[in-house]
Design a protein around this motif. Structure first.
Motif, PDB file in Angstrom:
ATOM      1  N   GLU A  36       0.649  -1.500  -0.334  1.00  0.00           N
ATOM      2  CA  GLU A  36      -0.259   0.066  -0.137  1.00  0.00           C
ATOM      3  C   GLU A  36       0.850   1.488  -0.186  1.00  0.00           C
ATOM      4  O   GLU A  36       0.568   2.296  -0.212  1.00  0.00           O
ATOM      5  CB  GLU A  36      -1.328   0.167   0.939  1.00  0.00           C
ATOM      6  N   LEU A  37       1.898   1.317   0.478  1.00  0.00           N
ATOM      7  CA  LEU A  37       2.842   2.426   0.418  1.00  0.00           C
ATOM      8  C   LEU A  37       4.010   2.861  -0.413  1.00  0.00           C
ATOM      9  O   LEU A  37       4.257   3.283  -0.849  1.00  0.00           O
ATOM     10  CB  LEU A  37       4.172   1.988   1.612  1.00  0.00           C
ATOM     11  N   VAL A  38       4.273   1.714  -1.626  1.00  0.00           N
ATOM     12  CA  VAL A  38       4.143   1.529  -2.945  1.00  0.00           C
ATOM     13  C   VAL A  38       4.381   3.177  -3.796  1.00  0.00           C
ATOM     14  O   VAL A  38       3.096   3.177  -3.620  1.00  0.00           O
ATOM     15  CB  VAL A  38       4.320   1.203  -3.290  1.00  0.00           C
ATOM     16  N   PRO A  39       4.878   4.349  -3.669  1.00  0.00           N
ATOM     17  CA  PRO A  39       4.781   5.875  -4.114  1.00  0.00           C
ATOM     18  C   PRO A  39       4.142   5.642  -6.049  1.00  0.00           C
ATOM     19  O   PRO A  39       5.276   4.003  -6.565  1.00  0.00           O
ATOM     20  CB  PRO A  39       6.321   6.139  -4.166  1.00  0.00           C
ATOM     21  N   ARG A  40       3.866   5.572  -6.308  1.00  0.00           N
ATOM     22  CA  ARG A  40       2.999   6.043  -7.765  1.00  0.00           C
ATOM     23  C   ARG A  40       3.931   6.013  -8.655  1.00  0.00           C
ATOM     24  O   ARG A  40       3.840   4.813  -9.688  1.00  0.00           O
ATOM     25  CB  ARG A  40       2.196   6.792  -8.148  1.00  0.00           C
ATOM     26  N   ARG A  41       5.248   6.607  -8.050  1.00  0.00           N
ATOM     27  CA  ARG A  41       6.182   6.396  -9.912  1.00  0.00           C
ATOM     28  C   ARG A  41       7.024   5.094  -9.319  1.00  0.00           C
ATOM     29  O   ARG A  41       7.341   5.136 -10.751  1.00  0.00           O
ATOM     30  CB  ARG A  41       6.602   7.745  -9.709  1.00  0.00           C
ATOM     31  N   TRP A  42       7.507   4.760  -8.891  1.00  0.00           N
ATOM     32  CA  TRP A  42       7.732   2.807  -8.100  1.00  0.00           C
ATOM     33  C   TRP A  42       6.296   1.867  -8.922  1.00  0.00           C
ATOM     34  O   TRP A  42       7.151   0.790  -9.047  1.00  0.00           O
ATOM     35  CB  TRP A  42       8.292   2.990  -7.218  1.00  0.00           C
ATOM     36  N   ARG A  43       5.669   2.378  -8.953  1.00  0.00           N
ATOM     37  CA  ARG A  43       4.403   0.954  -9.417  1.00  0.00           C
ATOM     38  C   ARG A  43       5.018  -0.249 -10.503  1.00  0.00           C
ATOM     39  O   ARG A  43       4.862  -1.198 -10.479  1.00  0.00           O
ATOM     40  CB  ARG A  43       3.227   1.455  -9.618  1.00  0.00           C
ATOM     41  N   ARG A  44       5.594   0.841 -11.331  1.00  0.00           N
ATOM     42  CA  ARG A  44       5.655  -0.254 -12.537  1.00  0.00           C
ATOM     43  C   ARG A  44       7.118  -0.846 -12.272  1.00  0.00           C
ATOM     44  O   ARG A  44       7.651  -1.603 -13.403  1.00  0.00           O
ATOM     45  CB  ARG A  44       5.776   0.681 -13.819  1.00  0.00           C
TER      46      ARG A  44
END
Ligand code: SF4
Ligand code: SF4
Lengths: 344, 355
Positions: free
Chosen positions: B161-169
């Motif tokens: 849940e804590l992974v920032p959006r820009r690392w999602r990929r």
């Protein structure tokens, strides 16, 4: 279920020792104890047990108070207005009155109540200093004891002394609950803390039904009598038994000690000391019998011992069963809540 | 040595001679009676002071060396367990806000509980010695392993849940996303163990106030865990998503109240430590808060966001006070020899043996 509770013939074998010496222990015959405290001193010396607080407690000659992390032998003193068996204390013709007064007990009671751990810190730490107000104990007095009360006020008198120690239980509450394996069963059937393993979780302190083991301040680890593991491994007897001048503390193989205790009990009963009884000798008791057991001259609680202790592990299967039922109910409630709530 | 025969041969110490012997051996202590003369309601108790003998009134047992942190641990562990069940359910039924807050709440509570556990050790730097062995006779050892299994799942699900959006990929994030559901489910599967083992942890001691409630305590504790886990969901998630959290909380709160009532009524002498003084106040406050939270959950939490949050808070507070009450009751029961000597003496007398 004998491995959790009940009599157990081969404790060391049950703990995994394949070839091992016979089980050893103490028989403490309190009827011959003279209250010299040589055992307390010898134990402190040999085991380098630190000071547990110097104090005058008001518990007769007992200024140790209780077993604890820093007191592995504790000599209890009880003053009673009665005689032992047919002994004559020789007071009838003497101007001697009661040996104690209610105020002595009153003096210590207030301090016990004020102590953070209710007084159970004795043997490990001193009680907090001070008491509500000074108590007059009649000392120093310029009259002979009993002179003022007259012959009617004179009472019989006996003084009970008993050297208490870790019981090295057959089913040891402390050992069962220890989560690190620091407490272990030795090849001699005794119970010892490994100081390099103990992380001071404190579970053993609450697991012991006798209030023996405690956590040492500033050190943070649990400490108690080792039955001189280092000495008995070298064929020596424990320091307290060695120092005891009356052989009130007897060390030896447990089977032999039990026979000896039975003989001593019969002898005392023959002499008219009907109140003599053995404590911790019976392998059918709540802890499967004590490795260190006692001959007492009054009920155990008078010496501060629990009258009918049992190892908490006795109920472990039943407790886990209840926990399992509760866990199932918990999970069921969770599943039902979401099934009833449906998908979104 | 043999003098004249005493008039009454004291053949048994339990007989008249010893019973009438005076105070200076600490025959009975008045301790319990001092602050214990009254019940919560204010009327004086009619139960006579129990008669027993002791060593100068000194305790028989050692009072636990555990501090308030252990009570706080009990609460946080229960909250972590309850939240993880809510999180897994929310994940499976498509409730993202409830899932996210419950996963994070579960991890937060878990970290807090670990802090409390480790800092209460006498040697905190040796906490990993707990992992040397698995000992079935030690509830603390069993609990350590249950908690480890639980922590891995609950922790990983929350980190997702804590992974920032820009690392999602990135590939690790994608892997974690794929594993989050099974790991969250594994946490929910071990959560019942986390919620209930703490009851055995307390009862598996010589402490009368904990040992003698062994039949009911697991139900009190899982009820408390469900109430706090559900309550946390109600506090953090929108009303529309929090339906199952409300249901879970309500069942838990009702169970907690019923189980603790049953427990208190069944207790004999040692029930005093639950009914008197400081513990009674904690216990009553806990019940009042839990009951209020339950009422709020049933009546207002489904239509008002504020009502839901207030009910959730009340349930959390009730659950916390419940743990502190049980903890303190046990400690109190070790400080007075009465709770050890009287029941044991009665047992012996009933069996007809006097050692
Ligand atoms: S339970 Fe108590 S008395 Fe028995 S071995 Fe352990 S410390 Fe000694
Ligand atoms: S056996 Fe050793 S450690 Fe134990 S009381 Fe005796 S002297 Fe002390």
């Amino acid at each position: 279920m004998n491995r959790l509770y009940g009599p157990l013939d081969d404790v060391a074998g049950d703990a995994g020792h394949v070839e091992h010496p016979p089980r050893v222990g103490f028989f403490t015959d309190t009827s011959v104890c003279i209250g010299c405290k040589a055992c307390e001193v010898a134990c402190k010396e040999w085991n380098a047990v630190p000071e547990d607080g110097l104090d005058l407690l008001g518990m007769s000659f007992d200024n140790t108070g209780m077993l604890g992390a820093d007191s592995w032998r504790h000599v209890a003193f009880v003053e009673q207005a009665r005689v032992t068996g047919r002994q004559d204390p020789g007071f009838a013709g003497l101007p001697t009155g009661p040996s104690g007064i209610p105020e002595t007990a009153g003096a210590v009671e207030a301090r016990l109540e004020a102590a953070p751990r209710g007084g159970s810190e004795l043997g490990t730490e001193p009680l907090p200093p001070g008491r509500p107000e000074p108590q007059a104990l009649g000392m120093p007095g310029f009259d002979r004891p009993g002179d003022l009360t007259g012959a009617e006020g004179r009472t019989d008198f006996r003084w009970l002394m008993a050297s208490d120690v870790c019981k090295h239980c057959t089913h040891a509450g402390c050992l069962d609950v220890c989560p690190t394996g620091a407490l272990f069963r030795t090849e001699f059937g005794t119970v010892v803390v490994q100081q390099d393993i103990c992380n001071g979780c404190g579970y053993c302190v609450s697991g012991c039904p006798y209030g023996v083991i405690d956590r040492r301040q500033h050190d943070g680890r649990a400490n108690k009598c080792t039955l001189c593991y280092d000495r008995i491994g070298d064929g020596l007897e424990p320091a307290c038994a060695k120092a005891c001048p009356t052989d009130s503390i007897q060390f030896g193989e447990l089977d032999e000690l039990r026979e000896r205790a039975d003989r001593r009990l019969a002898q005392l009963h023959d002499l008219g000391v009907g109140e003599a009884r053995l404590y911790g000798r019976d392998p059918d008791d709540g802890v499967g019998g004590d490795g260190a057991f006692f001959l007492l001259l009054d009920e155990p609680e008078v010496y501060g011992l629990p009258p009918d202790p049992h190892v908490p592990t006795r109920d472990a299967p039943a407790m886990w069963k209840r926990a399992g039922q509760a866990a199932a109910a918990f999970l069921l409630a969770g599943v039902a809540a979401f099934v009833a709530g449906g998908r979104r | 040595m043999t003098g004249p025969e005493p008039a009454e041969l004291p053949s048994d110490a339990g007989g008249g001679a010893a019973r009438s012997a005076e105070m200076f051996q600490g025959i009975r202590r008045r301790r319990g009676g001092r602050h214990g003369g009254r019940r919560g309601g204010g009327e004086p108790t009619v139960v006579p002071e129990a008669e027993f003998r002791s060593y100068y009134g000194r305790p028989v047992l050692k009072a636990p060396v555990w501090e308030w942190k252990i009570a706080a641990y009990l609460f946080c562990g229960g909250l972590a367990a309850g939240s993880s069940v809510v999180a897994a359910g929310a994940d499976l039924t498509g409730r993202p806000a409830l899932r996210r807050s419950s996963r994070l709440g579960s991890l937060g509570a878990l970290l807090a509980s670990l802090y409390f556990l480790v800092s209460d050790l006498g040697r905190p730097e040796r906490f990993h010695h707990m992992l040397r062995v698995l000992k079935p006779t030690s509830p603390m050892s069993v609990g350590t392993w249950i908690l480890s299994a639980f922590g891995a799942g609950a922790g990983a699900a929350a980190v997702d849940e804590l992974v920032p959006r820009r690392w999602r990929r990135t590939w690790p994030a994608r892997l974690l996303r794929r594993l989050a559901r099974p790991l969250g489910l594994s946490a929910a599967a071990t959560a019942p163990g986390v919620a209930s083992y703490t009851a055995v942890l307390l009862s598996h001691t010589a402490v009368p106030g904990w040992n003698e409630v062994r039949d009911e305590l697991p139900f009190v504790f899982v009820g408390s865990a469900a109430a706090s886990g559900g309550g946390f969901g109600m506090l953090c998630a929108p009303v529309a998503e929090a339906g199952p959290a409300r249901a879970f909380a309500a069942v838990g709160a009702a169970g907690e109240i019923v189980a603790s009532r049953v427990m208190e009524h069944r207790l004999g002498l040692v029930g005093e430590v639950y009914r008197e003084g400081h513990v009674a106040r904690l216990w009553h406050a806990s019940e009042a808060l839990t009951a209020a939270g339950l009422a709020g959950t049933l009546l207002v939490a489904h239509r008002s966001r504020v009502g839901a949050a207030a009910s959730g808070l009340a349930l959390l507070a009730g659950s916390a006070l419940q743990r502190f009450g049980v903890f303190e009751a046990g400690v109190a029961s070790t400080k007075d020899p009465k709770y050890v000597v009287v029941p044991q003496r009665e047992r012996l007398d009933a069996r007809g043996s006097r050692p």
